[in-house]
Design a protein around this motif. Sequence first.
Motif, PDB file in Angstrom:
ATOM      1  N   ARG A  22       0.853  -1.182   0.000  1.00  0.00           N
ATOM      2  CA  ARG A  22       0.000   0.000   0.000  1.00  0.00           C
ATOM      3  C   ARG A  22       0.896   1.241   0.000  1.00  0.00           C
ATOM      4  O   ARG A  22       1.931   1.276   0.675  1.00  0.00           O
ATOM      5  CB  ARG A  22      -0.902   0.025   1.230  1.00  0.00           C
ATOM      6  N   VAL A  23       0.472   2.264  -0.737  1.00  0.00           N
ATOM      7  CA  VAL A  23       1.306   3.456  -0.911  1.00  0.00           C
ATOM      8  C   VAL A  23       0.554   4.711  -0.497  1.00  0.00           C
ATOM      9  O   VAL A  23      -0.603   4.919  -0.884  1.00  0.00           O
ATOM     10  CB  VAL A  23       1.774   3.591  -2.377  1.00  0.00           C
ATOM     11  N   LEU A  24       1.247   5.530   0.291  1.00  0.00           N
ATOM     12  CA  LEU A  24       0.795   6.878   0.623  1.00  0.00           C
ATOM     13  C   LEU A  24       1.981   7.793   0.371  1.00  0.00           C
ATOM     14  O   LEU A  24       3.091   7.500   0.831  1.00  0.00           O
ATOM     15  CB  LEU A  24       0.350   6.946   2.086  1.00  0.00           C
ATOM     16  N   ALA A  25       1.780   8.882  -0.360  1.00  0.00           N
ATOM     17  CA  ALA A  25       2.914   9.730  -0.721  1.00  0.00           C
ATOM     18  C   ALA A  25       2.564  11.201  -0.539  1.00  0.00           C
ATOM     19  O   ALA A  25       1.469  11.645  -0.908  1.00  0.00           O
ATOM     20  CB  ALA A  25       3.350   9.461  -2.161  1.00  0.00           C
ATOM     21  N   PHE A  26       3.521  11.951   0.032  1.00  0.00           N
ATOM     22  CA  PHE A  26       3.352  13.374   0.307  1.00  0.00           C
ATOM     23  C   PHE A  26       4.464  14.170  -0.369  1.00  0.00           C
ATOM     24  O   PHE A  26       5.632  13.770  -0.346  1.00  0.00           O
ATOM     25  CB  PHE A  26       3.458  13.663   1.806  1.00  0.00           C
ATOM     26  N   SER A  27       4.094  15.314  -0.913  1.00  0.00           N
ATOM     27  CA  SER A  27       5.085  16.289  -1.370  1.00  0.00           C
ATOM     28  C   SER A  27       4.961  17.542  -0.519  1.00  0.00           C
ATOM     29  O   SER A  27       3.853  18.037  -0.285  1.00  0.00           O
ATOM     30  CB  SER A  27       4.853  16.671  -2.835  1.00  0.00           C
ATOM     31  N   LEU A  28       6.095  18.036  -0.044  1.00  0.00           N
ATOM     32  CA  LEU A  28       6.142  19.324   0.634  1.00  0.00           C
ATOM     33  C   LEU A  28       6.606  20.358  -0.382  1.00  0.00           C
ATOM     34  O   LEU A  28       7.680  20.221  -0.969  1.00  0.00           O
ATOM     35  CB  LEU A  28       7.101  19.277   1.825  1.00  0.00           C
ATOM     36  N   VAL A  29       5.791  21.369  -0.622  1.00  0.00           N
ATOM     37  CA  VAL A  29       6.141  22.398  -1.595  1.00  0.00           C
ATOM     38  C   VAL A  29       7.185  23.319  -0.972  1.00  0.00           C
ATOM     39  O   VAL A  29       6.898  24.052  -0.024  1.00  0.00           O
ATOM     40  CB  VAL A  29       4.898  23.203  -2.023  1.00  0.00           C
ATOM     41  N   THR A  30       8.406  23.254  -1.474  1.00  0.00           N
ATOM     42  CA  THR A  30       9.514  23.998  -0.875  1.00  0.00           C
ATOM     43  C   THR A  30       9.943  25.209  -1.697  1.00  0.00           C
ATOM     44  O   THR A  30      10.709  26.036  -1.222  1.00  0.00           O
ATOM     45  CB  THR A  30      10.727  23.075  -0.682  1.00  0.00           C
ATOM     46  N   ASN A  31       9.480  25.303  -2.926  1.00  0.00           N
ATOM     47  CA  ASN A  31       9.731  26.489  -3.753  1.00  0.00           C
ATOM     48  C   ASN A  31       8.694  26.520  -4.859  1.00  0.00           C
ATOM     49  O   ASN A  31       8.073  25.501  -5.174  1.00  0.00           O
ATOM     50  CB  ASN A  31      11.147  26.465  -4.349  1.00  0.00           C
ATOM     51  N   ASN A  32       8.487  27.676  -5.422  1.00  0.00           N
ATOM     52  CA  ASN A  32       7.578  27.811  -6.550  1.00  0.00           C
ATOM     53  C   ASN A  32       8.382  27.848  -7.833  1.00  0.00           C
ATOM     54  O   ASN A  32       9.259  28.701  -8.008  1.00  0.00           O
ATOM     55  CB  ASN A  32       6.736  29.088  -6.418  1.00  0.00           C
ATOM     56  N   ALA A  33       8.108  26.901  -8.721  1.00  0.00           N
ATOM     57  CA  ALA A  33       8.804  26.892 -10.005  1.00  0.00           C
ATOM     58  C   ALA A  33       8.433  28.143 -10.801  1.00  0.00           C
ATOM     59  O   ALA A  33       7.316  28.650 -10.716  1.00  0.00           O
ATOM     60  CB  ALA A  33       8.415  25.639 -10.790  1.00  0.00           C
ATOM     61  N   VAL A  34       9.389  28.645 -11.559  1.00  0.00           N
ATOM     62  CA  VAL A  34       9.178  29.858 -12.346  1.00  0.00           C
ATOM     63  C   VAL A  34       8.601  29.475 -13.706  1.00  0.00           C
ATOM     64  O   VAL A  34       9.232  28.750 -14.476  1.00  0.00           O
ATOM     65  CB  VAL A  34      10.494  30.643 -12.533  1.00  0.00           C
ATOM     66  N   LEU A  35       7.409  29.978 -14.002  1.00  0.00           N
ATOM     67  CA  LEU A  35       6.729  29.640 -15.246  1.00  0.00           C
ATOM     68  C   LEU A  35       6.789  30.761 -16.286  1.00  0.00           C
ATOM     69  O   LEU A  35       6.664  30.516 -17.479  1.00  0.00           O
ATOM     70  CB  LEU A  35       5.264  29.300 -14.974  1.00  0.00           C
ATOM     71  N   THR A  36       6.970  32.006 -15.811  1.00  0.00           N
ATOM     72  CA  THR A  36       6.958  33.133 -16.741  1.00  0.00           C
ATOM     73  C   THR A  36       8.230  33.147 -17.581  1.00  0.00           C
ATOM     74  O   THR A  36       9.326  32.928 -17.066  1.00  0.00           O
ATOM     75  CB  THR A  36       6.838  34.457 -15.979  1.00  0.00           C
ATOM     76  N   PRO A  37       8.118  33.406 -18.883  1.00  0.00           N
ATOM     77  CA  PRO A  37       9.308  33.459 -19.734  1.00  0.00           C
ATOM     78  C   PRO A  37      10.220  34.620 -19.337  1.00  0.00           C
ATOM     79  O   PRO A  37       9.754  35.634 -18.802  1.00  0.00           O
ATOM     80  CB  PRO A  37       8.733  33.671 -21.141  1.00  0.00           C
ATOM     81  N   VAL A  38      11.504  34.473 -19.609  1.00  0.00           N
ATOM     82  CA  VAL A  38      12.431  35.591 -19.393  1.00  0.00           C
ATOM     83  C   VAL A  38      12.228  36.602 -20.509  1.00  0.00           C
ATOM     84  O   VAL A  38      11.786  36.248 -21.613  1.00  0.00           O
ATOM     85  CB  VAL A  38      13.901  35.110 -19.380  1.00  0.00           C
ATOM     86  N   PRO A  39      12.528  37.881 -20.262  1.00  0.00           N
ATOM     87  CA  PRO A  39      12.369  38.880 -21.327  1.00  0.00           C
ATOM     88  C   PRO A  39      13.307  38.604 -22.502  1.00  0.00           C
ATOM     89  O   PRO A  39      14.387  38.038 -22.336  1.00  0.00           O
ATOM     90  CB  PRO A  39      12.751  40.193 -20.627  1.00  0.00           C
ATOM     91  N   ARG A  40      12.877  38.987 -23.687  1.00  0.00           N
ATOM     92  CA  ARG A  40      13.769  38.945 -24.836  1.00  0.00           C
ATOM     93  C   ARG A  40      14.871  39.983 -24.674  1.00  0.00           C
ATOM     94  O   ARG A  40      14.689  41.008 -24.014  1.00  0.00           O
ATOM     95  CB  ARG A  40      12.972  39.252 -26.115  1.00  0.00           C
ATOM     96  N   GLY A  41      15.997  39.712 -25.281  1.00  0.00           N
ATOM     97  CA  GLY A  41      17.124  40.630 -25.154  1.00  0.00           C
ATOM     98  C   GLY A  41      16.912  41.977 -25.800  1.00  0.00           C
ATOM     99  O   GLY A  41      17.623  42.938 -25.474  1.00  0.00           O
ATOM    100  N   ASP A  42      15.911  42.086 -26.714  1.00  0.00           N
ATOM    101  CA  ASP A  42      15.700  43.361 -27.395  1.00  0.00           C
ATOM    102  C   ASP A  42      14.511  44.141 -26.857  1.00  0.00           C
ATOM    103  O   ASP A  42      14.065  45.105 -27.467  1.00  0.00           O
ATOM    104  CB  ASP A  42      15.514  43.124 -28.901  1.00  0.00           C
ATOM    105  N   GLU A  43      13.958  43.713 -25.686  1.00  0.00           N
ATOM    106  CA  GLU A  43      12.810  44.418 -25.128  1.00  0.00           C
ATOM    107  C   GLU A  43      13.220  45.789 -24.610  1.00  0.00           C
ATOM    108  O   GLU A  43      14.296  45.960 -24.000  1.00  0.00           O
ATOM    109  CB  GLU A  43      12.167  43.591 -24.010  1.00  0.00           C
ATOM    110  N   GLU A  44      12.349  46.756 -24.799  1.00  0.00           N
ATOM    111  CA  GLU A  44      12.630  48.126 -24.414  1.00  0.00           C
ATOM    112  C   GLU A  44      12.864  48.269 -22.912  1.00  0.00           C
ATOM    113  O   GLU A  44      13.684  49.069 -22.473  1.00  0.00           O
ATOM    114  CB  GLU A  44      11.467  49.032 -24.840  1.00  0.00           C
ATOM    115  N   LEU A  45      12.144  47.479 -22.115  1.00  0.00           N
ATOM    116  CA  LEU A  45      12.249  47.636 -20.655  1.00  0.00           C
ATOM    117  C   LEU A  45      13.646  47.310 -20.134  1.00  0.00           C
ATOM    118  O   LEU A  45      13.996  47.659 -19.005  1.00  0.00           O
ATOM    119  CB  LEU A  45      11.206  46.765 -19.947  1.00  0.00           C
ATOM    120  N   LEU A  46      14.447  46.618 -20.940  1.00  0.00           N
ATOM    121  CA  LEU A  46      15.797  46.261 -20.509  1.00  0.00           C
ATOM    122  C   LEU A  46      16.819  47.351 -20.813  1.00  0.00           C
ATOM    123  O   LEU A  46      17.926  47.343 -20.256  1.00  0.00           O
ATOM    124  CB  LEU A  46      16.251  44.967 -21.194  1.00  0.00           C
ATOM    125  N   GLN A  47      16.454  48.257 -21.686  1.00  0.00           N
ATOM    126  CA  GLN A  47      17.423  49.266 -22.107  1.00  0.00           C
ATOM    127  C   GLN A  47      17.759  50.197 -20.939  1.00  0.00           C
ATOM    128  O   GLN A  47      16.891  50.627 -20.184  1.00  0.00           O
ATOM    129  CB  GLN A  47      16.872  50.069 -23.286  1.00  0.00           C
TER     130      GLN A  47
END
Length: 337
Positions: free
Chosen positions: A265-290
């Motif tokens: 018989r199996v019982l399994a638990f995960s403890l959430v220790t960090n939130n994975a990053v889902l948002t893409p990184v900005p493109r290198g040519d985005e104005e907000l980076l200038q």
Amino acid sequence: MTLTTLSILEQTQEAVAYLASQLPEGLQKPQVAIVCGSGLSGLADTVQAGSRAEYDYASIPHFPRPTVAGHAGKLVFGLLGQKIPAVFMVGRAHYYEGNSMDQVTFPIRVFKLLGVNTVVLTNAAGGLNPDYNVGDIMLLNDASGKSFGLESFYSCLLTTFQHIFLAGLAGVHPLRGPNIEEFGTRFPPLSDAYDLDLRRHVHQTWKEIIPSQNTRKLHEGVYAFVGGPTYETRAESRMLRMMGADVVGMSTVPEIVVARHCGLRVLAFSLVTNNAVLTPVPRGDEELLQGKDASELNAIIEEGKAGHEEVLEAGRTAALDMQKLVTQTLVKVFSRT
């Protein structure tokens, strides 16, 4: 003897014979095995004083040894709740450490031959579901996950999962090779992997022991296994979320596969220790980076980056709730037998 000169069954029998020769009377036939994941070694401290026996993995024939911080590498035998013979696995060996799938799952087969009938597995995992917070606890379950986006396109993919084992689907599987009939059948089903009665008792226990004002939540969801040791890229995290995964980690699933192969018989638990990053990184040519300097750009790219110390710290802060939940659930279940 090495892995190449002894079969898995023979290795397991040697390890069990050694433990049987060392264990004091009353602890030789544990009913439950508890695998303590990263930062959760305190679970082994729940055994009753005076009923404790410890063995370093190095002393047990063929037992795999962990090399990662937070994984002590010892078996602790004792009585849980005064009368339940239990064995705690304090630290586990991972596939990414260079172990084979046979080595990673070796302890589960040892537990089977020791007479264990129930395995409780715990792990530290990264949260993919935006409704999950650091410190939340998730029960692994045959539940359908919600996609991250593009729902209409991906709805056909979001069938009911207990876990997502991409490595296993690709052939990196703990049951690959000749079947060991002494443990289980050639083609074990996994649609019933996560015991419903045990999960029911977890929810009942949670309501009884966790104060209503506690912000920590108990979820049921889908665990995705990845090989590691790198944490996932943003693109990989989005892919896993689209497939229905709620959390992601580097352990547990191979052990579950072998446990079910062994009829446990199996019982399994995960403890959430960090939130994975889902948002893409900005493109290198985005104005907000200038106009931003190197340190500002570095802060953008590192936002939400996971680290092993973060995992261990989250484990420490949630340890007491996890200990109470696991211990009281098992006491409730085994008091009926």
